[in-house]
Structure formats: C-alpha cells, structure tokens
Write a protein that holds these residues in place. Structure first.
Motif, PDB file in Angstrom:
ATOM      1  N   LYS A  58      46.485 -65.042  50.397  1.00 28.97           N
ATOM      2  CA  LYS A  58      46.690 -64.267  51.622  1.00 28.97           C
ATOM      3  C   LYS A  58      46.406 -62.782  51.403  1.00 28.97           C
ATOM      4  O   LYS A  58      45.843 -62.119  52.271  1.00 28.97           O
ATOM      5  N   ILE A  59      46.812 -62.264  50.241  1.00 26.13           N
ATOM      6  CA  ILE A  59      46.639 -60.840  49.950  1.00 26.13           C
ATOM      7  C   ILE A  59      45.930 -60.691  48.605  1.00 26.13           C
ATOM      8  O   ILE A  59      46.404 -61.209  47.586  1.00 26.13           O
ATOM      9  N   ILE A  60      44.799 -59.976  48.606  1.00 34.24           N
ATOM     10  CA  ILE A  60      43.989 -59.817  47.397  1.00 34.24           C
ATOM     11  C   ILE A  60      43.800 -58.336  47.089  1.00 34.24           C
ATOM     12  O   ILE A  60      43.594 -57.521  47.997  1.00 34.24           O
ATOM     13  N   LEU A  61      43.872 -57.997  45.827  1.00 33.05           N
ATOM     14  CA  LEU A  61      43.563 -56.650  45.356  1.00 33.05           C
ATOM     15  C   LEU A  61      42.307 -56.710  44.505  1.00 33.05           C
ATOM     16  O   LEU A  61      42.228 -57.495  43.556  1.00 33.05           O
ATOM     17  N   ASP A  62      41.326 -55.862  44.836  1.00 29.80           N
ATOM     18  CA  ASP A  62      40.115 -55.741  44.031  1.00 29.80           C
ATOM     19  C   ASP A  62      40.152 -54.394  43.312  1.00 29.80           C
ATOM     20  O   ASP A  62      39.955 -53.345  43.939  1.00 29.80           O
ATOM     21  N   VAL A  63      40.421 -54.427  42.022  1.00 27.85           N
ATOM     22  CA  VAL A  63      40.525 -53.213  41.215  1.00 27.85           C
ATOM     23  C   VAL A  63      39.129 -52.777  40.782  1.00 27.85           C
ATOM     24  O   VAL A  63      38.277 -53.603  40.466  1.00 27.85           O
ATOM     25  N   ALA A  64      38.902 -51.453  40.732  1.00 31.71           N
ATOM     26  CA  ALA A  64      37.583 -50.902  40.408  1.00 31.71           C
ATOM     27  C   ALA A  64      36.541 -51.476  41.356  1.00 31.71           C
ATOM     28  O   ALA A  64      35.508 -51.980  40.950  1.00 31.71           O
ATOM     29  N   THR A  65      36.834 -51.393  42.638  1.00 27.96           N
ATOM     30  CA  THR A  65      36.014 -52.035  43.671  1.00 27.96           C
ATOM     31  C   THR A  65      34.623 -51.431  43.793  1.00 27.96           C
ATOM     32  O   THR A  65      33.712 -52.058  44.320  1.00 27.96           O
ATOM     33  N   GLY A  66      34.437 -50.194  43.328  1.00 20.99           N
ATOM     34  CA  GLY A  66      33.113 -49.567  43.353  1.00 20.99           C
ATOM     35  C   GLY A  66      32.565 -49.443  44.762  1.00 20.99           C
ATOM     36  O   GLY A  66      33.237 -48.927  45.663  1.00 20.99           O
ATOM     37  N   THR A  67      31.375 -49.949  44.980  1.00 23.21           N
ATOM     38  CA  THR A  67      30.747 -49.867  46.306  1.00 23.21           C
ATOM     39  C   THR A  67      31.112 -51.054  47.199  1.00 23.21           C
ATOM     40  O   THR A  67      30.493 -51.265  48.235  1.00 23.21           O
ATOM     41  N   GLY A  68      32.098 -51.822  46.772  1.00 22.04           N
ATOM     42  CA  GLY A  68      32.694 -52.825  47.650  1.00 22.04           C
ATOM     43  C   GLY A  68      32.051 -54.203  47.679  1.00 22.04           C
ATOM     44  O   GLY A  68      32.450 -55.047  48.486  1.00 22.04           O
ATOM     45  N   ASP A  69      31.089 -54.479  46.799  1.00 21.51           N
ATOM     46  CA  ASP A  69      30.398 -55.776  46.845  1.00 21.51           C
ATOM     47  C   ASP A  69      31.353 -56.957  46.707  1.00 21.51           C
ATOM     48  O   ASP A  69      31.265 -57.932  47.458  1.00 21.51           O
ATOM     49  N   LEU A  70      32.260 -56.885  45.727  1.00 19.57           N
ATOM     50  CA  LEU A  70      33.172 -58.010  45.528  1.00 19.57           C
ATOM     51  C   LEU A  70      34.204 -58.092  46.640  1.00 19.57           C
ATOM     52  O   LEU A  70      34.529 -59.186  47.114  1.00 19.57           O
ATOM     53  N   ALA A  71      34.732 -56.962  47.079  1.00 18.79           N
ATOM     54  CA  ALA A  71      35.713 -56.964  48.175  1.00 18.79           C
ATOM     55  C   ALA A  71      35.122 -57.621  49.417  1.00 18.79           C
ATOM     56  O   ALA A  71      35.783 -58.420  50.093  1.00 18.79           O
ATOM     57  N   ILE A  99      31.526 -51.825  54.622  1.00 17.74           N
ATOM     58  CA  ILE A  99      32.566 -52.604  55.304  1.00 17.74           C
ATOM     59  C   ILE A  99      32.457 -52.426  56.821  1.00 17.74           C
ATOM     60  O   ILE A  99      32.570 -53.396  57.587  1.00 17.74           O
ATOM     61  N   ARG A 100      32.224 -51.190  57.248  1.00  9.98           N
ATOM     62  CA  ARG A 100      32.045 -50.928  58.692  1.00  9.98           C
ATOM     63  C   ARG A 100      30.821 -51.669  59.220  1.00  9.98           C
ATOM     64  O   ARG A 100      30.857 -52.246  60.316  1.00  9.98           O
ATOM     65  N   LYS A 101      29.742 -51.643  58.456  1.00  8.82           N
ATOM     66  CA  LYS A 101      28.496 -52.290  58.876  1.00  8.82           C
ATOM     67  C   LYS A 101      28.684 -53.783  59.088  1.00  8.82           C
ATOM     68  O   LYS A 101      28.056 -54.398  59.955  1.00  8.82           O
ATOM     69  N   SER A 106      39.105 -54.419  59.779  1.00  9.21           N
ATOM     70  CA  SER A 106      40.461 -54.923  60.001  1.00  9.21           C
ATOM     71  C   SER A 106      40.955 -55.773  58.827  1.00  9.21           C
ATOM     72  O   SER A 106      42.159 -55.980  58.673  1.00  9.21           O
ATOM     73  N   LEU A 107      40.033 -56.248  58.011  1.00  9.82           N
ATOM     74  CA  LEU A 107      40.391 -57.116  56.886  1.00  9.82           C
ATOM     75  C   LEU A 107      40.441 -56.372  55.559  1.00  9.82           C
ATOM     76  O   LEU A 107      41.349 -56.589  54.744  1.00  9.82           O
ATOM     77  N   ILE A 108      39.467 -55.480  55.328  1.00 13.58           N
ATOM     78  CA  ILE A 108      39.333 -54.821  54.024  1.00 13.58           C
ATOM     79  C   ILE A 108      39.655 -53.334  54.135  1.00 13.58           C
ATOM     80  O   ILE A 108      39.081 -52.616  54.962  1.00 13.58           O
ATOM     81  N   LYS A 109      40.555 -52.861  53.294  1.00 10.64           N
ATOM     82  CA  LYS A 109      40.878 -51.443  53.178  1.00 10.64           C
ATOM     83  C   LYS A 109      40.531 -50.994  51.757  1.00 10.64           C
ATOM     84  O   LYS A 109      40.885 -51.684  50.794  1.00 10.64           O
ATOM     85  N   VAL A 110      39.835 -49.875  51.649  1.00 14.98           N
ATOM     86  CA  VAL A 110      39.504 -49.354  50.322  1.00 14.98           C
ATOM     87  C   VAL A 110      40.135 -47.974  50.149  1.00 14.98           C
ATOM     88  O   VAL A 110      40.114 -47.149  51.067  1.00 14.98           O
ATOM     89  N   LEU A 111      40.688 -47.765  48.972  1.00 15.76           N
ATOM     90  CA  LEU A 111      41.454 -46.555  48.704  1.00 15.76           C
ATOM     91  C   LEU A 111      41.050 -45.944  47.371  1.00 15.76           C
ATOM     92  O   LEU A 111      40.705 -46.662  46.431  1.00 15.76           O
ATOM     93  N   GLU A 112      41.107 -44.621  47.297  1.00 18.20           N
ATOM     94  CA  GLU A 112      40.923 -43.950  46.016  1.00 18.20           C
ATOM     95  C   GLU A 112      42.235 -44.042  45.250  1.00 18.20           C
ATOM     96  O   GLU A 112      43.269 -43.571  45.724  1.00 18.20           O
TER      97      GLU A 112
END
Length: 242
Positions: A58-71, A99-101, A106-112
């Motif tokens: 239900k809830i996933i964390l992607d560490v070192a997400t970079g440019t978001g490919d895996l997220a 992610i916007r594209k 609404s599903l993926i949030k990316v944070l510094e």
C-alpha cells in the motif's frame, strides 16, 4: 561500512559531494545511463517491480529516487502511496516533471531528503526500494538501519545495484569497457568526467553478492537473497524485516 571513494576527492563530506555531483549531471543523467547500460537499467527496474507486485504493497518508499524512473514504474504495483526521496534537488525537479507528465501527482510524491536521516515514522512502509543508490550512501550501515527503521514488521527491501562478473574473462572485458566509457564521457562531456568516473569506479569496489547479503543480515534483515542480472553486472537483492 563506508566506501572510501568520493566524486571530487575534496575535504567536504561525501554526502555534500554526492549532492553536487548529481546536480551537475542531472540533465544528462538519463541519456548517459541508457548509453552506459544499453538501456538494460530500465529492464532491470521493471524486473524488480514485477517481484514487488505480488506483495500488494500500500505504501512504498523509493530511496535515492533520482529522476524518478523506479518510482514511476512502481505505480504499476497498484500501491496507494509512493514516496521518492533524493539528496539532489535538481534530480528531484526532473522527477517531478516526469510525474506530472504521466499524471501521477496524486500517487507519487518526491522529496529532497537525506536517506541516512529520514523524517518518517517507525514501521511505516510496506516496501522500500533503492535503485543504484546504496553505494552512494556516506555511511552504508546508517543508511540501511534507517531503511530498517521505517519498514513495517515483515516489510521488504528491494535493492538494484551494480556488481561485477565472476568470470575472469568477463571481468577483464567489463573493466576494459569501463575505461573506454570513462574516456568517451571525458571527451564528449568534459565537465562531467569526474562524476561519471566516480560512478563507474565506485561500482568496481562496492561489495556485492554474498558480501552484500552479509551486510544486510548484520543490519537485522532476514530471508536475504540476491539474483545476478545479465553477466553479473547488476544484482537484485531482496530481504525482509522480522
């Protein structure tokens, strides 16, 4: 455990250098990754996600997400919330645009955020993933212990990371290829020679296979396994929190 190699060989912390490095190469990161791996990095991320899908997280964390490919790929798991974190603000900005594209805001949030000191509750995530990021941790054990902390009991960690071919012949050609690639990058993208030299060299000294399995075990993980990918140049690791 620390990997004693940094991008710029300066007196500043590895964490600071990693942030500077990824900010510098952020705009060219995706295309150079495709070139270096012949596009196989995308295939390996898909394979990792296919292993996660049956878990129904239900809830996933992607560490070192970079440019978001895996997220973004993780959106195919039908998770309710995906959070990606990265130390590089420039990489995060690119991830946000992707992610916007794809209308996944609404599903993926990316944070510094610093992966070794995360601002998340204990026992919060069902799954934590790291794709080509653990070797950039300033302190590997601290980063893994933070992941352990935020995982729910019985939660799982999935790591995709570089490794080395076991065959001496393949290893020779791999090292030759790395030297050639580093030289080409130096010629074509002179401003980015040091960062990519670090990325390629760090891959050659980072523990892999059973050595990395043992590091996961020492940090409290159980049911630790790994699967070597094509010719052993990358490995998928998976383990559970008790």
């Amino acid at each position: 455990m620390e990997i004693n190699i940094s991008p710029f060989n300066k007196k500043t912390s590895k964490k600071t250098q990693i942030k500077i490095m990824f900010n510098l190469i952020s705009k060219r990161y995706d295309i150079l990754n495709r070139i270096i791996t012949f596009g196989l990095d995308l295939r390996w991320r898909k394979k990792l996600v296919n292993k996660i899908k049956p878990q129904n997280p239900k809830i996933i964390l992607d560490v070192a997400t970079g440019t978001g490919d895996l997220a973004i790929e993780l959106s195919k798991t039908n998770a309710e919330k995906i959070i990606g974190i990265d130390i590089s603000d420039q990489m995060i900005e690119i991830a946000k645009k992707k992610i916007r594209k794809k209308n996944l805001n609404s599903l993926i949030k990316v944070l510094e955020s610093n992966s070794e000191n995360m601002n998340f509750k204990n026992n919060y995530f069902d799954i934590v993933t790291v794709s080509y990021g653990v070797r950039n941790f300033e302190n590997l054990n601290k980063g893994l212990s933070e992941i352990f902390r935020v995982l729910k009991p019985s939660g799982k960690i999935y790591i995709l990371e570089t490794s080395l071919p076991k065959s001496p012949i393949l290893l020779f050609f791999y090292k030759f290829y790395v030297r050639i690639i580093t030289s080409i990058i130096g010629i074509l993208f002179s401003n980015y020679k040091l960062p990519y030299k670090y990325l390629l060299n760090s891959a050659s000294i980072f523990p892999f296979g059973d050595d990395f399995n043992n590091i996961l075990i020492k940090n409290g993980f159980i049911n630790v396994k790994n699967e070597s990918q094509i010719l052993g140049v990358s490995t998928i690791y998976f383990a559970s929190k008790p």
